[in-house]
Design a protein around this motif. Structure first.
Motif, short mmCIF file in Angstrom:
data_model
loop_
_atom_site.label_atom_id
_atom_site.label_comp_id
_atom_site.label_asym_id
_atom_site.label_seq_id
_atom_site.Cartn_x
_atom_site.Cartn_y
_atom_site.Cartn_z
N ALA A 1 4.80 15.05 93.44
CA ALA A 1 5.61 15.87 92.67
C ALA A 1 6.19 16.74 93.68
N SER A 2 5.65 17.02 94.79
CA SER A 2 6.24 18.03 95.76
C SER A 2 7.05 17.74 96.82
N GLY A 3 7.39 16.25 96.67
CA GLY A 3 8.13 15.42 97.70
C GLY A 3 7.50 14.71 98.61
N ASP A 4 6.05 14.69 98.73
CA ASP A 4 5.35 14.12 99.70
C ASP A 4 4.91 12.80 99.47
N ALA A 5 5.66 11.95 98.75
CA ALA A 5 5.60 10.64 98.38
C ALA A 5 5.31 9.83 99.61
N LYS A 6 5.93 9.88 100.70
CA LYS A 6 5.67 9.07 101.74
C LYS A 6 4.27 9.01 102.17
N TYR A 7 3.75 10.20 102.29
CA TYR A 7 2.46 10.19 102.73
C TYR A 7 1.46 9.60 101.86
N THR A 8 1.48 9.77 100.56
CA THR A 8 0.77 9.11 99.59
C THR A 8 0.91 7.36 99.72
N MET A 9 2.14 7.30 99.99
CA MET A 9 2.43 5.76 99.84
C MET A 9 1.68 5.17 101.33
N ILE A 10 2.08 5.69 102.38
CA ILE A 10 1.38 5.12 103.53
C ILE A 10 -0.24 5.23 103.54
N VAL A 11 -0.74 6.40 102.85
CA VAL A 11 -2.29 6.26 102.94
C VAL A 11 -2.71 5.21 101.88
N SER A 12 -1.94 4.92 100.75
CA SER A 12 -2.37 4.04 99.74
C SER A 12 -2.16 2.63 100.24
N VAL A 13 -1.08 2.26 101.02
CA VAL A 13 -0.99 0.97 101.52
C VAL A 13 -2.04 0.87 102.53
N ILE A 14 -2.38 1.47 103.37
CA ILE A 14 -3.19 1.32 104.39
C ILE A 14 -4.55 1.00 104.02
N SER A 15 -5.13 2.06 103.10
CA SER A 15 -6.36 2.10 102.71
C SER A 15 -6.56 0.90 101.73
N MET A 16 -5.45 0.35 100.97
CA MET A 16 -5.55 -0.93 99.97
C MET A 16 -5.93 -2.09 101.03
N TRP A 17 -5.15 -2.07 102.12
CA TRP A 17 -5.16 -3.41 103.00
C TRP A 17 -6.32 -3.40 103.59
N VAL A 18 -6.98 -2.22 104.29
CA VAL A 18 -7.92 -2.14 105.30
C VAL A 18 -9.40 -2.33 104.18
N PHE A 19 -9.37 -1.29 103.23
CA PHE A 19 -10.50 -1.33 102.67
C PHE A 19 -10.69 -2.16 101.25
N ARG A 20 -9.61 -2.45 100.56
CA ARG A 20 -9.97 -2.94 99.16
C ARG A 20 -9.60 -4.34 99.25
N ILE A 21 -8.88 -4.84 100.23
CA ILE A 21 -8.75 -6.27 100.58
C ILE A 21 -9.74 -6.52 101.90
N GLY A 22 -9.52 -5.99 103.02
CA GLY A 22 -10.36 -6.39 104.21
C GLY A 22 -11.85 -6.26 103.89
N LEU A 23 -12.17 -4.88 103.58
CA LEU A 23 -13.69 -4.88 103.47
C LEU A 23 -14.02 -5.59 102.11
N SER A 24 -13.52 -5.99 101.16
CA SER A 24 -13.64 -6.86 100.02
C SER A 24 -14.26 -8.14 100.57
N TYR A 25 -13.10 -8.89 101.33
CA TYR A 25 -13.60 -9.76 102.13
C TYR A 25 -14.92 -10.12 102.79
#
Length: 184
Positions: free
Chosen positions: A117-141
């Motif tokens: 809401a404050s315009g910091d969407a790029k940060y949230t997107m980068i964190v979410s994408v990296i976290s999803m790929w590293v932890f949700r997908i990588g760690l899941s495997y």
């Protein structure tokens, strides 16, 4: 590859978890509007105050619903007519899910909307994408296949993803860097 019991348990738990997340998700959408209006007016004290109140409301609603889920989940399982192994697995997942929903989920998802809401969407997107790929997908495997935790490993990896996001978003919020962004 985990079998039909895991597929059935996962489907049921996903459906139930979507229901208990409705109030927190709705509050998360409200955060975007309320905090966005305050940020647009350059009133960061009010944005912070409303953000904290709305996050508390989200925590309260998530705690109440997930407390019910924790205790009523096993009671609801017979309604789905699952096999005994699927029922047992679903109940194990529901117990862990209820705890993480009540404690971590709000900081992982609605809380990120304060930054967006404050315009910091790029940060949230980068964190979410990296976290999803590293932890949700990588760690899941790793947890599911290499450590033989199967479906529980997939859910544990998702919870780790939530924790990492929560930590990153909380640190960003506390740093105040989100107040330096502009919308449009």
């Amino acid at each position: 590859t985990f079998g039909t019991a895991a597929i059935a348990a996962n489907a049921i738990v996903n459906s139930i978890s979507n229901l208990v997340m409705v109030p927190g998700s709705a509050i998360g959408l409200g955060i975007i509007t309320v905090v966005g209006q305050c940020v647009g007016a350059k009133d960061y004290d009010q944005a912070t105050g409303y953000a904290k109140r709305l996050i508390k409301m989200s925590y309260l609603s998530m705690a109440l619903l997930n407390l019910c889920l924790f205790f009523l989940g096993p009671v609801l399982m017979p309604l789905f007519d699952l096999s005994p192994s699927a029922t047992d697995l679903a109940i194990r997942i529901i117990h862990v899910l209820a705890i993480f929903n009540a404690t971590v989920w709000t900081l992982s998802f609605p809380f990120a909307n304060i930054l967006r809401a404050s315009g910091d969407a790029k940060y949230t997107m980068i964190v979410s994408v990296i976290s999803m790929w590293v932890f949700r997908i990588g760690l899941s495997y790793i947890l599911a296949k290499n450590m033989n935790l199967e479906l529980m490993g997939v859910w544990y990896a998702m919870f780790v993803d939530w924790v990492v996001r929560a930590i990153c978003f909380f640190i960003r919020f506390k740093s105040g860097k989100w107040k330096t962004k502009t919308v449009i």
